[in-house]
Design a protein around this motif. Structure first.
Motif, PDB file in Angstrom:
ATOM      1  N   TYR A 138       0.456 -22.730  -5.418  1.00  0.00           N
ATOM      2  CA  TYR A 138      -0.859 -21.760  -5.386  1.00  0.00           C
ATOM      3  C   TYR A 138      -1.600 -22.077  -4.377  1.00  0.00           C
ATOM      4  O   TYR A 138      -1.958 -23.423  -4.037  1.00  0.00           O
ATOM      5  CB  TYR A 138      -1.269 -21.845  -6.788  1.00  0.00           C
ATOM      6  N   SER A 157       2.236 -19.985 -10.178  1.00  0.00           N
ATOM      7  CA  SER A 157       2.375 -19.140 -11.486  1.00  0.00           C
ATOM      8  C   SER A 157       1.148 -18.371 -11.839  1.00  0.00           C
ATOM      9  O   SER A 157      -0.181 -18.556 -11.371  1.00  0.00           O
ATOM     10  CB  SER A 157       2.629 -20.205 -12.612  1.00  0.00           C
ATOM     11  N   GLY A 158       1.221 -17.267 -12.559  1.00  0.00           N
ATOM     12  CA  GLY A 158       0.296 -16.490 -12.918  1.00  0.00           C
ATOM     13  C   GLY A 158      -0.300 -15.527 -11.920  1.00  0.00           C
ATOM     14  O   GLY A 158      -1.419 -14.803 -11.897  1.00  0.00           O
ATOM     15  N   TYR A 209       0.670 -12.000  -9.527  1.00  0.00           N
ATOM     16  CA  TYR A 209       1.650 -10.980  -9.513  1.00  0.00           C
ATOM     17  C   TYR A 209       1.209 -10.363  -7.949  1.00  0.00           C
ATOM     18  O   TYR A 209       0.225  -9.646  -7.889  1.00  0.00           O
ATOM     19  CB  TYR A 209       1.218 -10.017 -10.474  1.00  0.00           C
ATOM     20  N   THR A 229       6.493 -12.889  -8.259  1.00  0.00           N
ATOM     21  CA  THR A 229       5.703 -13.406  -9.273  1.00  0.00           C
ATOM     22  C   THR A 229       6.349 -14.867  -9.577  1.00  0.00           C
ATOM     23  O   THR A 229       7.581 -15.265  -9.013  1.00  0.00           O
ATOM     24  CB  THR A 229       5.800 -12.780 -10.436  1.00  0.00           C
ATOM     25  N   PHE A 278       6.774 -18.118 -12.690  1.00  0.00           N
ATOM     26  CA  PHE A 278       6.702 -18.510 -14.127  1.00  0.00           C
ATOM     27  C   PHE A 278       7.607 -19.892 -14.265  1.00  0.00           C
ATOM     28  O   PHE A 278       8.544 -19.794 -13.729  1.00  0.00           O
ATOM     29  CB  PHE A 278       6.508 -17.522 -15.301  1.00  0.00           C
ATOM     30  N   GLU A 329       6.307 -24.097 -10.902  1.00  0.00           N
ATOM     31  CA  GLU A 329       5.311 -23.549  -9.976  1.00  0.00           C
ATOM     32  C   GLU A 329       6.166 -23.528  -8.676  1.00  0.00           C
ATOM     33  O   GLU A 329       5.898 -22.810  -7.608  1.00  0.00           O
ATOM     34  CB  GLU A 329       4.555 -24.746  -9.748  1.00  0.00           C
ATOM     35  N   ASN A 386      -4.470 -12.023  -9.302  1.00  0.00           N
ATOM     36  CA  ASN A 386      -4.561 -13.672  -9.724  1.00  0.00           C
ATOM     37  C   ASN A 386      -4.848 -13.820 -10.962  1.00  0.00           C
ATOM     38  O   ASN A 386      -5.766 -13.745 -11.406  1.00  0.00           O
ATOM     39  CB  ASN A 386      -5.648 -14.107  -8.499  1.00  0.00           C
ATOM     40  N   ARG A 387      -3.906 -14.416 -11.772  1.00  0.00           N
ATOM     41  CA  ARG A 387      -4.265 -14.808 -13.160  1.00  0.00           C
ATOM     42  C   ARG A 387      -3.776 -16.191 -13.247  1.00  0.00           C
ATOM     43  O   ARG A 387      -3.428 -16.868 -14.223  1.00  0.00           O
ATOM     44  CB  ARG A 387      -3.385 -13.838 -14.054  1.00  0.00           C
ATOM     45  N   HIS A 388      -3.699 -16.851 -12.128  1.00  0.00           N
ATOM     46  CA  HIS A 388      -3.410 -18.308 -12.105  1.00  0.00           C
ATOM     47  C   HIS A 388      -4.450 -19.206 -12.849  1.00  0.00           C
ATOM     48  O   HIS A 388      -5.753 -19.040 -12.735  1.00  0.00           O
ATOM     49  CB  HIS A 388      -3.491 -18.742 -10.648  1.00  0.00           C
ATOM     50  N   LYS A 389      -3.928 -20.079 -13.455  1.00  0.00           N
ATOM     51  CA  LYS A 389      -4.768 -21.397 -14.255  1.00  0.00           C
ATOM     52  C   LYS A 389      -4.333 -22.562 -13.789  1.00  0.00           C
ATOM     53  O   LYS A 389      -3.008 -22.777 -14.171  1.00  0.00           O
ATOM     54  CB  LYS A 389      -4.851 -20.944 -15.735  1.00  0.00           C
ATOM     55  N   LYS A 395      -3.136 -26.252 -14.410  1.00  0.00           N
ATOM     56  CA  LYS A 395      -2.914 -27.077 -15.686  1.00  0.00           C
ATOM     57  C   LYS A 395      -3.572 -28.508 -15.481  1.00  0.00           C
ATOM     58  O   LYS A 395      -3.781 -28.898 -14.377  1.00  0.00           O
ATOM     59  CB  LYS A 395      -1.375 -27.513 -15.671  1.00  0.00           C
TER      60      LYS A 395
END
Length: 460
Positions: free
Chosen positions: A21, A41-42, A44, A75, A77, A80, A279-282, A284
């Motif tokens: 990311y 991840s997260g 699109y 995308t 998931f 990573e 961007n919906r990346h979080k 970890k």
């Protein structure tokens, strides 16, 4: 400096860290090559290009013109390092037959449809030259480890039966590829792709793409690319150049022009496009204690599990009206039991350092913009005030000039009247002298006449 360091993460095919990311969009467009890195991840991501291709028609059936929209969806998931993508294009193709005369017709449909995935299997680590403080030469020397590429693999499926007539290539066929990327500096990198496409069909082909990307600054990037395609009966290649502009952290604009070489025919392809990501990346994170041990979530003990049906039902109904941020625990000391209500422990994730830096940069930028607007407003106000003062001075000067002109005109008029009065007076005086002189002449004539008459009387 921090903002520049964050935005130096290459857009197009450039990545300068091992994480998948990136804080700014990582787009493969406007080139045809693919970086071995995923979007993270997260995320699109949509990469679109509006293109137009034109080449001379051949003596047989050919596709000399094409106009359409290419869409790449990416995308990630599960992992990573793993990315899934869908590449397709909606286009209108001109089908031409050239013999003695040339005839043509148009076909609209899908030009390609490929569902694929790529995985990063190796990412080399480079020496941190900033830590080298003993030798200037060692600090600025080239790291030969940068010749070791980042390596990714690609696998996909072509759905040839769904394409329009000029591009139909049978049914479903596999596509595999090797993705390489060399980062020679923070500004220059080279991406190399090798593909084996349409495996097991009559249209199988082997191809390679080499793309060089250079970042001019934090927002502008340029690229040059060479692609070679080896088919069963012919060889195709093209060379292209283009540029991309990073509009925001999640949007990039691009444009490119290419020369196509198909057997003895030469054509041209132009394209403009935009890449955008949701961007919906979080990130970890792992909670550890002061000794570095992982903190496990404690299992809650249900104190109602030994109660009867109606007791558990009553407790559940009573629990509906309890505050969610409170909990009751039982403390037992020997035979004495005591229930107390405490706040539920909350675990909050510490903010990402990158997010904090970005927010601080945005905040500082807003302050700077506000100060610039205030300064511009003040400068405009001062300029307007200066213009007004100049206008007042001009009007005052005009008034004084007008006053002086009126005074000068009055003085001239006064002088004119005085001269005119003196001239009239002088004329009167001259007229009186003339009349007096005439009177004397007349008297003299009369005396002369009398003398003559006397003389005449004496003669008689």
């Amino acid at each position: 400096m921090i903002k520049k360091l964050l935005l130096f993460i290459a857009f197009l095919s450039t990545l300068v860290v091992n994480a998948q990311y990136t804080t700014v969009i990582n787009s493969n467009r406007p080139g045809f090559s693919e970086s071995p890195y995923s979007v993270g991840s997260g995320v699109y991501q949509f990469e679109t290009n509006l293109f137009f291709r034109k080449i001379n028609a051949t003596p047989t059936f050919s596709n000399p013109e094409a106009f359409g929209l290419n869409l790449l969806f990416r995308t990630s998931f599960f992992s990573e390092k793993l990315e899934f993508n869908l590449n397709t294009s909606i286009q209108r193709d001109k089908i031409a037959f050239k013999n003695l005369f040339e005839s043509s017709y148009n076909k609209v449909g899908l030009g390609n449809l490929t569902l694929g995935a790529k995985y990063l299997i190796y990412a080399p680590k480079y020496n941190d030259k900033k830590k080298e403080i003993r030798s200037w030469r060692a600090r600025h020397s080239f790291d030969y480890k940068r010749w070791i590429p980042h390596i990714g693999i690609y696998a996909g499926l072509n759905f040839g039966s769904l394409l329009n007539e000029p591009h139909k290539e049978g049914g479903i066929s596999p596509k595999v590829g090797l993705l390489l990327q060399n980062e020679f500096s923070s500004k220059l990198n080279v991406v190399t792709n090798i593909y084996y496409d349409n495996i097991g069909t009559d249209f199988s082909e082997l191809s390679y793409i080499v793309t060089g990307t250079y970042n001019f600054n934090d927002y502008w990037s340029g690229f040059a690319e060479w692609q070679d395609i080896f088919e069963t009966y012919e060889r195709k290649n093209n060379i292209g150049v283009g540029a991309a502009y990073l509009f925001s952290e999640n949007m990039q604009f691009n444009a490119a022009v290419r020369s196509n070489f198909n057997q003895d025919e030469i054509g041209i392809t132009t394209s403009i496009g935009v890449s955008y990501r949701l961007n919906r990346h979080k990130d970890k994170f792992l909670e550890v204690d002061e000794f570095g041990n992982k903190i496990e979530a404690q299992k809650t003990t249900k104190y109602t599990q030994n109660k009867g049906f109606f007791g558990r039902l009553f407790d559940n109904i009573k629990g509906l009206f309890k505050k969610k941020d409170k909990q009751t625990i039982t403390i037992k000391e020997g035979e004495k039991e005591e229930e107390i209500t405490i706040d539920k422990p909350r675990r909050e994730r510490s903010k990402s350092l990158v997010d904090v830096i970005v927010k601080e940069d945005i905040k500082q930028k807003k302050k700077t913009t506000k100060a610039e607007k205030k300064a511009a407003k003040k400068a405009k106000k001062d300029a307007e005030k200066a213009v007004k003062n100049k206008e007042k001075e001009r009007l005052k000067l005009e008034k004084e000039i007008k006053k002086l002109e009126e005074k000068e005109a009055k003085n001239k008029e006064k002088e004119r009247l005085k001269l005119e009065k003196e001239a009239i007076k002088e004329a009167k005086r001259k007229e009186e002298e003339r009349l007096k002189l005439e009177k004397e002449i007349k008297k003299l004539e009369e005396d002369i006449k009398k003398e003559e008459e006397k003389e005449q009387n004496k003669d008689n």
